[in-house]
Design a protein around this motif. Structure first.
Motif, PDB file in Angstrom:
ATOM      1  N   HIS A  81       0.685  -1.028  -0.059  1.00  0.00           N
ATOM      2  CA  HIS A  81       0.138   0.123  -0.007  1.00  0.00           C
ATOM      3  C   HIS A  81       0.885   1.263  -0.087  1.00  0.00           C
ATOM      4  O   HIS A  81       0.390   2.364  -0.394  1.00  0.00           O
ATOM      5  CB  HIS A  81      -1.043  -0.091   1.172  1.00  0.00           C
ATOM      6  N   GLU A 126      -7.777   4.510   6.034  1.00  0.00           N
ATOM      7  CA  GLU A 126      -8.372   4.209   4.738  1.00  0.00           C
ATOM      8  C   GLU A 126      -9.673   4.682   4.866  1.00  0.00           C
ATOM      9  O   GLU A 126     -10.306   5.161   3.929  1.00  0.00           O
ATOM     10  CB  GLU A 126      -8.105   2.774   4.867  1.00  0.00           C
ATOM     11  N   GLU A 141      -9.975   8.140   3.755  1.00  0.00           N
ATOM     12  CA  GLU A 141      -9.569   8.133   2.534  1.00  0.00           C
ATOM     13  C   GLU A 141     -10.743   7.914   1.328  1.00  0.00           C
ATOM     14  O   GLU A 141     -11.059   8.491   0.549  1.00  0.00           O
ATOM     15  CB  GLU A 141      -8.315   7.379   2.000  1.00  0.00           C
ATOM     16  N   GLU A 170      -8.007   1.876  -2.237  1.00  0.00           N
ATOM     17  CA  GLU A 170      -8.053   2.060  -0.651  1.00  0.00           C
ATOM     18  C   GLU A 170      -9.255   1.237  -0.172  1.00  0.00           C
ATOM     19  O   GLU A 170      -8.902   0.698   0.842  1.00  0.00           O
ATOM     20  CB  GLU A 170      -9.023   3.652  -0.611  1.00  0.00           C
TER      21      GLU A 170
HETATM   22 FE    FE Z   1      -4.817   4.385   1.517  1.00  0.00          FE
END
Ligand code: FE
Ligand code: FE
Ligand code: FE
Length: 172
Positions: free
Chosen positions: A47, A110, A113, A143
């Motif tokens: 990631h 996450e 996001e 994501e």
């Molecule tokens: Fe991310």
């Protein structure tokens, strides 16, 4: 920054995301170093790479929309999330429990996001910026996949190991 138009708002949102991604890039590198479970290390490392690509994607979007630069905004939410995650990075403890804490911290990021990219994509769609919307959707998918991957890893091995680490300690 004035916010008279939806274009202004989209610009503000994208610059906030650009800053958030850059903050997260640094944090993910540290989380990969702190993690013990090999699959978790791998997830953080992959990631990190993906995040680098997402930053480039935002630069591409900025160019497309005619922004002079992508910098200049600080994402205060990501600052807070990273700061909270730092507490885990500084913590000693059993490996699996630390791994579980890293996952919990990373998933908070996450989710931020996912929410922000969803909003920005909808704004781009409304403005008829289909190419931009498509690029934002690509990141949004990454994501979401990361979030799911972390959930699966947590449930399949990390939480069980973290739980067992605690009961071993009680027995000793
Ligand atoms: Fe991310
Ligand atoms: Fe990202
Ligand atoms: Fe933000």
């Amino acid at each position: 920054m004035s916010m008279q138009t939806l274009e202004d708002l989209l610009e503000e949102q994208l610059k906030d995301l650009y800053n958030a991604e850059n903050q997260l890039l640094k944090a993910l590198k540290k989380m990969a170093k702190k993690a013990t479970n090999e699959k978790l290390v791998e997830a953080f490392e992959s990631h990190t790479e993906e995040t680098q690509g997402q930053i480039e994607r935002l630069e591409q979007i900025g160019k497309k929309l005619g922004y002079k630069k992508m910098t200049g905004k600080v994402c205060k939410a990501m600052q807070g999330l990273v700061e909270e995650g730092k507490e885990v990075l500084e913590e000693d403890g059993s490996d699996a429990v630390i791994d579980a804490a890293l996952i919990a911290a990373a998933q908070r990021c996450e989710h931020y996001e996912i929410s922000a990219y969803g909003s920005a994509r909808a704004m781009a769609e409304e403005l008829g910026e289909d190419q931009v919307a498509k690029l934002l959707q690509q990141t949004l998918d990454e994501e979401s996949e990361t979030d799911e991957k972390l959930s699966e890893l947590s449930v399949s091995e990390i939480l069980g190991a973290a739980h067992a680490a605690g009961s071993e300690e009680e027995e000793e």
